[in-house]
Enzyme design. Structure first.
Site, short mmCIF file in Angstrom:
data_model
loop_
_atom_site.label_atom_id
_atom_site.label_comp_id
_atom_site.label_asym_id
_atom_site.label_seq_id
_atom_site.Cartn_x
_atom_site.Cartn_y
_atom_site.Cartn_z
N GLU A 1 -27.96 72.31 20.31
CA GLU A 1 -26.88 72.68 21.16
C GLU A 1 -26.24 73.99 21.39
O GLU A 1 -25.20 75.19 22.10
CB GLU A 1 -26.16 71.31 20.99
CG GLU A 1 -25.73 70.39 21.38
CD GLU A 1 -24.88 69.21 20.42
OE1 GLU A 1 -24.32 68.05 21.78
OE2 GLU A 1 -25.13 69.60 19.12
N GLU B 1 -30.10 62.94 18.60
CA GLU B 1 -28.95 62.12 17.95
C GLU B 1 -28.75 60.18 17.92
O GLU B 1 -28.15 59.54 17.01
CB GLU B 1 -27.99 62.44 18.21
CG GLU B 1 -27.16 64.16 18.07
CD GLU B 1 -28.01 65.24 18.86
OE1 GLU B 1 -27.79 66.66 18.37
OE2 GLU B 1 -28.27 65.09 19.06
N ALA C 1 -27.67 69.86 12.46
CA ALA C 1 -26.87 69.70 11.27
C ALA C 1 -28.46 69.62 9.69
O ALA C 1 -29.00 68.83 10.03
CB ALA C 1 -26.24 68.79 11.12
N GLY D 1 -27.88 70.21 16.61
CA GLY D 1 -27.14 70.77 16.62
C GLY D 1 -27.93 72.51 17.23
O GLY D 1 -26.96 73.40 17.65
#
Length: 690
Positions: free
Chosen positions: A91, A111, A47, A88
């Site tokens: 991911e 995270e 992010a 992210g």
């Protein structure tokens, strides 16, 4: 290509552009395969932190939507992972059908360090790629792992050798052509079945192991629950459960505190009125004046960073003792396996002991770490003015004294700055950078960069008595002493604040720092601040020679070679005698004081003084104050610092509590007069960190 410098954060524009690119490629008959690669030296850090807490962070296409579109692509999508692939970013890569990587690429789902679980399928896809145990370890720790360790797993299909900028792209394109030529089936991790016998026993073992370590942080245990769902539930159910956990955690006070600390540390590095293009001064060598506990610890920071250090003392005996302590500290690191004998020798070789100011003439940065007395500081700085080369930065390690006055002792006040290290200086993360009225901008920029090089969290403070940290701790300790007068014991006060989360209560902290240090400072303040009400109980302790751990006796008793704080009946007797001298002031019987009152009085004392510091411009922002207390004073990370803690309580509620404390105060009710900024923000329904 993911192109959002510096680390290709997945902001709204990048997410939208990626979806557009995938759609165009799938509709173009000339395209057989798709490669996603990051611009620069990173695939993606996840992010984009610049988008946090803005509407764009949740705007569609969200990252979960992007991954779903990538995963559903009718044409093979290859993630070319180089440099950093985290959060992210990982991911997204897991949503691709294939993945290649450069050697040494750092891969992580960090995270948990923000009090969260991965929120875009990381807990569901990673176990399908590398196995349940390996995935759980990565997710719960948040630690980065090098790409080579995933060779032969479902995470990395091929390692692309070479370190040149274009080699990863060339290798990824070659791999994509091979996928087409060999008609390889599109492997989607969501379709991989997990067969993991004895899963319940394994996850219970994991919870039993992680629980005591996680304590006040819920995220590590929630990470285990999410990975367990990957094993026990169909993929889509597991994905929904992961999102449910993410939503719960993102609203938790612990995650709010961790995210606040994350942003606060980055914000602290920015000096609002110094141009970003200000060039730092070169720092190739350092001198430290004073080889005592602080001087030796300060020197170790630079030695460990590979910078040569000249350490100066006035007497050979003190110099030899200081050098021996530095060597002993490094030898202890060798015994613990943290340092090799060869590295120890290389590091010690960078140290030059001296008794002469002539030997510091070439130093780029000079830090004095002498006794906390203005006349002593003056003598040192006058010598530095004569000895140090033009352009050298002259720093004082003072913890309370006026940096502006120190700057008047020399003919180059623009080169003077405060560098307040915290004890033990080679371990504590905080560095207060004290900006004098005449401190040059390039001096500030240089010191902030130096702090980063020696792995310190630097916070800029203006000039006042005690700067940010010690100015606030004075009020905290005043309340702690009043609590003793009224009926509490040192161990009761310490226990209550340690249960709140402080790493160390005020009396254990004072014993560690040295009670004589505070005594010396108080004597000056009695003269300079005659209007301030102080308890004399700490002075009585010092009059008995109980200076803390270094003498074996302080607020507690200490046995030789041990740091255990043992309650001492002699201290209880001293406190009782002092209370008796106060006579009817508090009544004849010490009152029972609840833990909640102890916490309120000590922590709100910090908050109120912090508000004054912020209002006066001593601190640039409230989060800087929080960073000082998180990095230097053992304030609990899961509470985010004193100013955020007050925000989470609600400043209106804090002010009401202070009014109640004022009405019940037996000593100095005016202490609880809210600082003007605190009163204003509370009345307007605002926050410090708003």
């Amino acid at each position: 290509m993911l192109d959002n410098p510096p680390l290709n954060g997945l902001n709204y524009e990048l997410r939208a552009g990626l979806v557009t690119g995938i759609d165009q490629a799938n509709s173009d008959a000339a395209v057989d395969a798709i490669v996603i690669i990051g611009a620069g030296k990173a695939f993606s850090s996840g992010a984009d932190i610049r988008e946090f807490n803005t509407p764009k962070s949740a705007a569609e296409p969200s990252l979960r939507t992007v991954i779903r579109i990538v995963e559903a692509s009718a044409k093979p999508v290859v993630a070319a992972i180089g440099g950093i692939c985290m959060g992210g970013g990982l991911e997204l890569a897991l949503g691709c059908q294939f993945r290649v990587a450069s050697p040494g690429a750092k891969i992580a789902l960090p995270e948990v360090k923000l009090g969260l679980v991965p929120g875009a399928g990381g807990t569901q896809r990673l176990p399908r790629a590398i196995g349940v145990e390996a995935a759980l370890n990565m997710i719960v720790s948040g630690a980065p792992v090098s790409s080579e360790q995933f060779k032969g797993t479902g995470l990395i299909d091929e390692i692309i050798e070479g370190s040149l900028a274009g080699e990863l792209l060339e290798g990824a394109l070659a791999f994509a052509r091979k996928v087409i030529a060999e008609r390889r089936p599109l492997t989607r991790l969501r379709d991989v079945n997990i067969d993991y016998p004895n899963a319940d026993a394994f996850f219970q073992f994991a919870r039993n192991s992680v629980g005591p370590l996680a304590r006040n942080f819920p995220a590590p245990l929630k990470c285990i629950d999410a990975v367990a769902a990957a094993v026990a539930r169909p993929f889509d159910e597991g994905l929904a459960f992961e999102r449910e956990l993410f939503t719960q955690l993102v609203q938790s006070p612990e995650s709010r505190a961790l995210r606040h600390a994350f942003f606060a540390e980055r914000a602290a590095a920015k000096i609002v009125d110094v141009p970003e293009k200000t060039q730092p001064r070169p720092i190739a060598s350092v001198a430290v004046i004073g080889a005592g506990t602080m001087g030796g610890g300060i020197a170790m920071n630079f030695l460990s960073a590979g910078l040569p250090v000249t350490i100066l003392e006035t007497k050979q005996e003190a110099l030899d003792r200081g050098v021996a302590t530095i060597r002993k500290n490094y030898e202890a690191s060798v015994k613990r396996g943290k340092l090799t004998p060869q590295k120890l020798q290389q590091t010690i070789a960078l140290l030059k002991p001296t008794l002469s100011y002539d030997d510091i003439k070439t130093a780029d940065l000079v830090i004095e770490a002498v006794f906390e007395d203005m006349s002593v500081k003056q003598a040192v700085f006058e010598k530095l003015d004569a000895a140090a080369k033009p352009g050298a930065i002259l720093a004082t390690n003072t913890s309370t004294l006026d940096v502006n006055k120190i700057a008047t002792f020399i003919r180059r006040p623009q080169d003077v700055v405060g560098m307040h290290f915290f004890s033990p200086a080679n371990i504590m993360k905080l560095l207060e950078v004290v900006r004098g009225e005449k401190t040059a901008s390039d001096v500030l920029v240089t010191v902030m960069q130096v702090a980063k090089k020696i792995n310190k969290t630097a916070v800029v403070s203006g000039v006042c008595d005690g700067f940010i940290g010690n100015r606030m701790i004075e009020q905290y300790l005043r309340q702690a002493m009043f609590l003793l007068e009224e009926g509490a014991s040192p161990q009761h006060v310490d226990r209550a604040l340690e249960r709140f989360g402080m790493a160390m209560g005020p009396f254990r902290m004072s014993d560690l720092a040295g009670n004589d240090v505070g005594w010396y400072i108080r004597k000056r303040r009695y003269i300079e601040k005659p209007q301030v009400v102080y308890s004399k109980i700490a002075d009585r302790l010092c009059e008995l020679g109980r200076f803390g751990q270094k003498t074996g006796l302080g607020w507690y008793r200490y046995e030789a070679g041990k740091r255990d704080a043992i309650p001492d009946p002699a201290v209880d007797a001293m406190i009782a005698a002092y209370r008796a001298e106060l006579g009817t002031k508090f009544g004849t019987v010490p009152r029972k004081i609840a833990d909640d009152e102890i916490v309120e009085r000590c922590i709100f004392a910090l908050v109120n003084e912090g508000a004054r510091i912020l209002d006066e411009g001593i601190a640039q922002r409230a989060s800087d104050i929080d960073m000082v207390y998180l990095a230097g004073y053992g304030f609990p990370l899961y509470r985010g610092g004193p100013m955020l803690y007050a925000d989470m309580l609600g400043l209106y509620n804090v002010v009401r509590s202070m009014a109640r404390l004022a009405s019940a105060a037996r000593v100095d009710p005016a202490f609880w007069q809210p600082a003007p900024l605190l009163a204003k923000l509370a009345a307007e329904g605002k926050m410090f960190n708003g």
